[in-house]
Scaffold this motif. Structure first.
Motif, mmCIF file in Angstrom:
data_model
loop_
_atom_site.group_PDB
_atom_site.id
_atom_site.type_symbol
_atom_site.label_atom_id
_atom_site.label_comp_id
_atom_site.label_asym_id
_atom_site.label_seq_id
_atom_site.Cartn_x
_atom_site.Cartn_y
_atom_site.Cartn_z
ATOM 1 N N ILE A 106 9.433 -6.048 -3.487
ATOM 2 C CA ILE A 106 7.979 -5.876 -3.399
ATOM 3 C C ILE A 106 7.431 -5.528 -4.791
ATOM 4 C CG2 ILE A 106 6.116 -4.464 -2.435
ATOM 5 C CD1 ILE A 106 7.880 -4.165 0.076
ATOM 6 N N ASN A 107 6.432 -6.266 -5.217
ATOM 7 C CA ASN A 107 5.794 -6.029 -6.521
ATOM 8 C C ASN A 107 4.518 -5.204 -6.417
ATOM 9 O OD1 ASN A 107 7.728 -7.558 -7.989
ATOM 10 N ND2 ASN A 107 6.700 -9.447 -7.356
ATOM 11 N N VAL A 108 3.745 -5.423 -5.343
ATOM 12 C CA VAL A 108 2.495 -4.685 -5.124
ATOM 13 C C VAL A 108 2.307 -4.483 -3.627
ATOM 14 C CG1 VAL A 108 0.031 -4.511 -5.680
ATOM 15 C CG2 VAL A 108 1.489 -5.985 -7.068
ATOM 16 N N VAL A 109 1.785 -3.314 -3.252
ATOM 17 C CA VAL A 109 1.433 -3.018 -1.869
ATOM 18 C C VAL A 109 -0.090 -3.046 -1.765
ATOM 19 C CG1 VAL A 109 1.498 -1.292 -0.028
ATOM 20 C CG2 VAL A 109 3.499 -1.597 -1.517
ATOM 21 N N PHE A 110 -0.593 -3.832 -0.819
ATOM 22 C CA PHE A 110 -2.044 -3.927 -0.621
ATOM 23 C C PHE A 110 -2.410 -3.385 0.759
ATOM 24 C CE2 PHE A 110 -1.305 -7.320 -3.771
ATOM 25 C CZ PHE A 110 -2.267 -6.985 -4.713
ATOM 26 N N GLY A 111 -2.957 -2.158 0.796
ATOM 27 C CA GLY A 111 -3.494 -1.620 2.030
ATOM 28 C C GLY A 111 -4.879 -2.181 2.290
ATOM 29 N N SER A 112 -5.391 -1.969 3.488
ATOM 30 C CA SER A 112 -6.679 -2.554 3.890
ATOM 31 C C SER A 112 -7.879 -1.659 3.614
ATOM 32 C CB SER A 112 -6.644 -2.919 5.379
ATOM 33 O OG SER A 112 -5.838 -4.061 5.575
ATOM 34 N N HIS A 113 -7.654 -0.503 2.987
ATOM 35 C CA HIS A 113 -8.765 0.400 2.685
ATOM 36 C C HIS A 113 -8.563 1.052 1.319
ATOM 37 C CE1 HIS A 113 -10.427 0.361 6.811
ATOM 38 N NE2 HIS A 113 -9.158 0.300 7.187
ATOM 39 N N ASN A 114 -9.693 1.451 0.715
ATOM 40 C CA ASN A 114 -9.720 2.303 -0.471
ATOM 41 C C ASN A 114 -9.106 1.628 -1.699
ATOM 42 O OD1 ASN A 114 -10.861 4.246 1.280
ATOM 43 N ND2 ASN A 114 -8.854 4.985 1.870
ATOM 44 N N THR A 115 -8.116 2.243 -2.332
ATOM 45 C CA THR A 115 -7.519 1.717 -3.559
ATOM 46 C C THR A 115 -6.987 0.306 -3.341
ATOM 47 O OG1 THR A 115 -6.834 3.954 -4.164
ATOM 48 C CG2 THR A 115 -5.805 2.139 -5.359
ATOM 49 N N LEU A 116 -7.316 -0.582 -4.276
ATOM 50 C CA LEU A 116 -6.830 -1.957 -4.174
ATOM 51 C C LEU A 116 -5.557 -2.109 -5.000
ATOM 52 C CD1 LEU A 116 -7.248 -4.870 -3.184
ATOM 53 C CD2 LEU A 116 -8.514 -5.293 -5.295
ATOM 54 N N GLY A 117 -4.433 -2.214 -4.317
ATOM 55 C CA GLY A 117 -3.159 -2.423 -4.994
ATOM 56 C C GLY A 117 -2.466 -1.116 -5.326
ATOM 57 N N LEU A 118 -1.306 -0.890 -4.718
ATOM 58 C CA LEU A 118 -0.524 0.323 -4.938
ATOM 59 C C LEU A 118 0.835 -0.057 -5.533
ATOM 60 C CD1 LEU A 118 -1.216 1.989 -1.461
ATOM 61 C CD2 LEU A 118 -2.392 2.485 -3.623
ATOM 62 N N HIS A 119 1.317 0.776 -6.451
ATOM 63 C CA HIS A 119 2.626 0.537 -7.063
ATOM 64 C C HIS A 119 3.716 0.637 -5.999
ATOM 65 C CE1 HIS A 119 6.138 1.062 -9.666
ATOM 66 N NE2 HIS A 119 5.389 0.587 -10.659
ATOM 67 N N PRO A 120 4.716 -0.231 -6.057
ATOM 68 C CA PRO A 120 5.745 -0.212 -5.008
ATOM 69 C C PRO A 120 6.555 1.077 -4.935
ATOM 70 C CG PRO A 120 6.361 -1.720 -6.793
ATOM 71 C CD PRO A 120 4.927 -1.341 -7.016
ATOM 72 N N LYS A 121 6.455 1.923 -5.963
ATOM 73 C CA LYS A 121 7.179 3.197 -5.894
ATOM 74 C C LYS A 121 6.684 4.068 -4.747
ATOM 75 C CE LYS A 121 4.243 5.672 -9.236
ATOM 76 N NZ LYS A 121 4.176 6.294 -10.578
ATOM 77 N N ILE A 122 5.481 3.753 -4.221
ATOM 78 C CA ILE A 122 4.979 4.511 -3.067
ATOM 79 C C ILE A 122 5.926 4.375 -1.884
ATOM 80 C CG2 ILE A 122 3.534 2.685 -2.014
ATOM 81 C CD1 ILE A 122 1.415 4.901 -1.529
ATOM 82 N N LEU A 123 6.691 3.285 -1.830
ATOM 83 C CA LEU A 123 7.615 3.078 -0.719
ATOM 84 C C LEU A 123 8.797 4.046 -0.770
ATOM 85 C CD1 LEU A 123 7.479 -0.811 -0.630
ATOM 86 C CD2 LEU A 123 6.375 0.784 0.951
ATOM 87 N N GLU A 124 9.117 4.552 -1.957
ATOM 88 C CA GLU A 124 10.144 5.601 -2.050
ATOM 89 C C GLU A 124 9.625 6.892 -1.428
ATOM 90 O OE1 GLU A 124 13.313 5.183 -2.986
ATOM 91 O OE2 GLU A 124 12.721 3.063 -3.073
ATOM 92 N N GLU A 125 8.349 7.167 -1.658
ATOM 93 C CA GLU A 125 7.738 8.345 -1.034
ATOM 94 C C GLU A 125 7.638 8.158 0.480
ATOM 95 O OE1 GLU A 125 5.954 12.242 -1.066
ATOM 96 O OE2 GLU A 125 7.335 11.136 -2.349
ATOM 97 N N VAL A 126 7.408 6.915 0.910
ATOM 98 C CA VAL A 126 7.393 6.622 2.352
ATOM 99 C C VAL A 126 8.742 6.963 2.970
ATOM 100 C CG1 VAL A 126 7.328 4.748 4.041
ATOM 101 C CG2 VAL A 126 5.566 4.883 2.273
ATOM 102 N N LYS A 127 9.828 6.607 2.299
ATOM 103 C CA LYS A 127 11.167 6.938 2.816
ATOM 104 C C LYS A 127 11.349 8.448 2.951
ATOM 105 C CE LYS A 127 13.561 2.813 1.138
ATOM 106 N NZ LYS A 127 14.612 2.266 0.263
ATOM 107 N N PHE A 128 10.884 9.183 1.942
ATOM 108 C CA PHE A 128 10.950 10.648 2.012
ATOM 109 C C PHE A 128 10.119 11.160 3.187
ATOM 110 C CE2 PHE A 128 8.675 14.604 1.133
ATOM 111 C CZ PHE A 128 9.734 15.496 1.026
ATOM 112 N N ALA A 129 8.908 10.617 3.346
ATOM 113 C CA ALA A 129 8.013 11.063 4.424
ATOM 114 C C ALA A 129 8.626 10.812 5.794
ATOM 115 C CB ALA A 129 6.671 10.344 4.304
#
Length: 260
Positions: free
Chosen positions: A211-234
């Motif tokens: 994954i190169n970029v995460v695109f959610g449907s609200h607010n910030t446009l384009g999230l760094h894929p490192k957020i998925l490491e935090e998702v694993k922690f969560a």
């Protein structure tokens, strides 16, 4: 960036566009993915204005709609398109209306905190979410070919029973709908949501590779894929602490939060 009277169009690359509604408190993004043979529109926005006006400007190819989930802010212009696809888990809501929301509440929510001039065609007193039969149903791991790019469907329930994420395997874009976004809490506290499913779905997307970029449907446009490491922690934290249940409140992590 191109500002329409209502929509803001942002080019992600030469064949991918975000169509955003920053004039509304929900800051909704829809996404147009253009291929060689056809284009896919991920969600159709609030329906305050007609998103087809924008897609007609961006491509002359046939446009098919993929629905991340059947909530008002994602199906607003569904009626403007000939081909609409949804996961079976949300089909009932698309056909018969969204469970647990009165039309009075929907009209109140759609009309609040609007900061841009409303289109003349928009009347909150008569606003009604799209209802209709989908063209077809999507399933987990379905592959959609656009000619030169390949989309993979992931069933990710929790925010709604039929919520999906879409992975553009060609470009490494992950479109997460309302499963993952920044700034405001991810919602899983309505009776129609499922906190356990949501946590399992977050775990599912955190294991998608390349994954190169995460695109959610609200607010910030384009999230760094490192957020998925935090998702694993969560996910690990919420499971160990047995917090994935209604009423446990807002849980904050690096870059996102979840409300049960």
């Amino acid at each position: 960036m191109n500002r329409d009277t209502w929509f803001t169009v942002q080019k992600i690359d030469e064949m991918t566009y975000a169509i955003s509604e920053y004039g509304h408190w929900e800051k909704v993004h829809s996404f147009l993915l253009v291929g060689e043979e056809k284009a896919v529109l991920i969600d159709t926005g609030l329906g305050i204005d007609n998103i087809k006006r924008i897609t007609d400007q961006l491509t002359h190819l046939p446009v098919e709609v993929i629905t991340t989930h059947v909530h008002v802010d994602h199906i607003g212009s569904h009626g403007e398109f000939k081909k609409i696809f949804v996961h079976e888990g949300d089909k009932e809501w698309l056909v018969n209306g969204i469970e647990g929301l009165s039309i009075e509440q929907i009209r109140k929510d759609i009309n609040r905190e609007i900061t841009l001039p409303k289109p003349a065609t928009f009347n909150p007193d008569t606003y009604h979410p799209f209802q209709g039969e989908p063209t077809g149903l999507l399933e987990d791991e379905d592959i959609i070919h656009l000619g030169n790019r390949e989309l993979i469907i992931y069933h990710t329930p929790g925010h709604s029973p039929g919520h999906i994420c879409i992975y553009d395997a060609t470009n490494g874009y992950l479109f997460t709908g309302d499963l993952l976004y920044a700034q405001t809490p991810i919602y899983a506290f309505y009776p129609s949501t499922n906190p356990v499913d949501l946590v399992n779905s977050l775990e599912k997307i955190s294991n998608i590779e390349n994954i190169n970029v995460v695109f959610g449907s609200h607010n910030t446009l384009g999230l760094h894929p490192k957020i998925l490491e935090e998702v694993k922690f969560a996910v690990k934290y919420l499971k160990e602490q047995k917090l994935a249940s209604f009423g446990t409140g807002i849980h904050k992590f690096k870059g996102f939060s979840i409300q049960f």
